[in-house]
Motif scaffolding. Structure first.
Motif, PDB file in Angstrom:
ATOM      1  N   PRO A  90     -36.699 -17.148  -2.047  1.00 52.43           N
ATOM      2  CA  PRO A  90     -37.322 -16.776  -3.065  1.00 52.43           C
ATOM      3  C   PRO A  90     -37.719 -15.339  -3.207  1.00 52.43           C
ATOM      4  N   VAL A  91     -36.588 -14.340  -3.088  1.00 49.65           N
ATOM      5  CA  VAL A  91     -36.777 -13.025  -3.024  1.00 49.65           C
ATOM      6  C   VAL A  91     -35.993 -12.499  -4.219  1.00 49.65           C
ATOM      7  N   THR A  92     -36.263 -11.296  -4.773  1.00 49.73           N
ATOM      8  CA  THR A  92     -35.604 -10.800  -5.735  1.00 49.73           C
ATOM      9  C   THR A  92     -34.712  -9.595  -5.297  1.00 49.73           C
ATOM     10  N   PRO A  93     -33.474  -9.561  -5.211  1.00 47.03           N
ATOM     11  CA  PRO A  93     -32.659  -8.466  -4.924  1.00 47.03           C
ATOM     12  C   PRO A  93     -32.356  -7.517  -6.107  1.00 47.03           C
ATOM     13  N   ILE A  94     -32.245  -6.297  -5.739  1.00 53.90           N
ATOM     14  CA  ILE A  94     -32.061  -5.131  -6.622  1.00 53.90           C
ATOM     15  C   ILE A  94     -31.171  -4.096  -5.681  1.00 53.90           C
ATOM     16  N   VAL A  95     -29.977  -3.835  -6.515  1.00 55.47           N
ATOM     17  CA  VAL A  95     -29.078  -3.198  -6.089  1.00 55.47           C
ATOM     18  C   VAL A  95     -29.116  -1.518  -6.439  1.00 55.47           C
ATOM     19  N   ARG A  96     -29.341  -0.695  -5.608  1.00 55.03           N
ATOM     20  CA  ARG A  96     -29.307   0.578  -5.812  1.00 55.03           C
ATOM     21  C   ARG A  96     -27.938   1.166  -5.812  1.00 55.03           C
ATOM     22  N   VAL A  97     -27.444   1.415  -7.021  1.00 56.46           N
ATOM     23  CA  VAL A  97     -25.968   2.106  -6.917  1.00 56.46           C
ATOM     24  C   VAL A  97     -25.888   3.548  -6.552  1.00 56.46           C
ATOM     25  N   PRO A  98     -24.698   3.824  -6.212  1.00 55.18           N
ATOM     26  CA  PRO A  98     -24.664   5.311  -5.404  1.00 55.18           C
ATOM     27  C   PRO A  98     -24.980   6.320  -6.657  1.00 55.18           C
ATOM     28  N   SER A  99     -24.681   6.140  -8.065  1.00 57.62           N
ATOM     29  CA  SER A  99     -24.970   7.130  -9.038  1.00 57.62           C
ATOM     30  C   SER A  99     -24.889   6.526 -10.348  1.00 57.62           C
ATOM     31  N   ALA A 100     -24.980   7.375 -11.379  1.00 58.59           N
ATOM     32  CA  ALA A 100     -25.181   6.573 -12.692  1.00 58.59           C
ATOM     33  C   ALA A 100     -23.557   6.245 -13.204  1.00 58.59           C
ATOM     34  N   ASP A 101     -22.465   6.433 -12.321  1.00 58.69           N
ATOM     35  CA  ASP A 101     -21.380   6.107 -12.822  1.00 58.69           C
ATOM     36  C   ASP A 101     -21.124   4.712 -13.720  1.00 58.69           C
ATOM     37  N   ALA A 102     -20.520   4.845 -14.520  1.00 60.74           N
ATOM     38  CA  ALA A 102     -20.476   3.431 -15.806  1.00 60.74           C
ATOM     39  C   ALA A 102     -19.542   2.687 -15.022  1.00 60.74           C
ATOM     40  N   VAL A 103     -18.551   2.963 -14.443  1.00 62.62           N
ATOM     41  CA  VAL A 103     -17.515   1.913 -13.688  1.00 62.62           C
ATOM     42  C   VAL A 103     -18.348   1.077 -12.658  1.00 62.62           C
ATOM     43  N   THR A 104     -18.980   2.083 -11.660  1.00 61.70           N
ATOM     44  CA  THR A 104     -19.767   1.116 -10.604  1.00 61.70           C
ATOM     45  C   THR A 104     -20.909   0.401 -11.105  1.00 61.70           C
TER      46      THR A 104
END
Length: 263
Positions: A69-83
């Motif tokens: 019961p934990v909420t994961p959030i992913v920090r992407v490496p940059s604002a790159d739209a493909v990533t």
């Protein structure tokens, strides 16, 4: 069989009567992600910016924490739209985008995370975990409901533009990064400097004025409590690698004889 996705971080923040508390997973290890997930925290940040993570390892960590019961959030490496598109297709429902300093940058992030006509996210949910291979009812039509998007303010320019950034449609909240912010202020490595803390708290006020939740990273317990008192809606207070490092050091100090002072 229809599948219903977990609440987003946006929804959890809306429904909570207290600040949410979380930790970082920076090891790139699904084992450590699961260890952290079972610890009772509200939120886990899986880091792609400063950790040895790619798409495959993020997917493994999303799998590892999915039973808790934990909420994961992913920090992407940059604002790159493909990533951003690829991470969302992995089934990440919550993303954090670093180094956003202007409203225009925030609009680009929001567009990358939303399907047309609101945005420009590529259509691939039928082939991906995001829509559970067409098992989530109306995923395309309701895509924005299943994803929450947060941006990280880490520069003096970002602090100055915080209210405009927070007000961008499609941005669900702002998160302050005191480490890079301190460097931007000419105070490298001084995350707890009073001027840095004051800049973070000014950004809190800007976020509240725009009507969105605000978060911050703070590994110093006293500073963390101060940020909570100042109105942080969510706060990250530790990381798997730091906890392991300090724990190993305590074991060594306790059980390995130390040479006499001056020896």
């Amino acid at each position: 069989m229809p599948i219903h996705l977990s609440p987003t971080l946006r929804e959890r923040l809306t429904d909570s009567d207290r600040p949410l508390v979380g930790g970082w997973v920076c090891s790139g290890s699904p084992v450590m992600a699961e260890v952290m997930a079972g610890g009772g925290l509200d939120v886990l940040l899986l880091d792609m910016e400063h950790a040895p993570n790619g798409l495959e390892s993020i997917l493994a960590q999303l799998h590892a924490v999915s039973g808790y019961p934990v909420t994961p959030i992913v920090r992407v490496p940059s604002a790159d739209a493909v990533t951003i598109k690829q991470v969302l297709d992995l089934g990440a429902q919550n993303i954090l985008v670093p180094m956003v300093s202007t409203a225009e940058e925030a609009r680009e992030v929001a567009a990358a995370a939303q399907y047309p006509p609101a945005g420009r996210r590529g259509i691939g949910s039928a082939l991906a975990r995001s829509g559970r291979w067409s098992r989530v009812p109306d995923y395309l039509a309701r895509g924005a409901e299943h994803v929450s998007v947060f941006v990280q303010i880490e520069t003096v320019e970002g602090v100055e533009n915080a209210e405009d950034i927070a007000a961008v449609d499609g941005i669900d909240g702002i998160f302050l990064g005191p480490s890079d912010l301190s460097a931007s202020m000419g105070l490298l490595g001084q995350q707890t400097h009073p001027d840095v803390v004051a800049a973070v708290e000014r950004s809190f006020a800007a976020g509240r004025a725009a009507g969105v939740p605000v978060g911050v990273n703070a590994f110093d317990p006293d500073v963390a409590r101060g940020y909570v008192a100042a109105g942080a809606d969510w706060i990250l207070v530790g990381a798997d690698v730091s906890l392991a490092a300090r724990g190993a050091e305590r074991l060594a100090a306790e059980f390995i004889p130390q040479p006499p002072a001056g020896a």
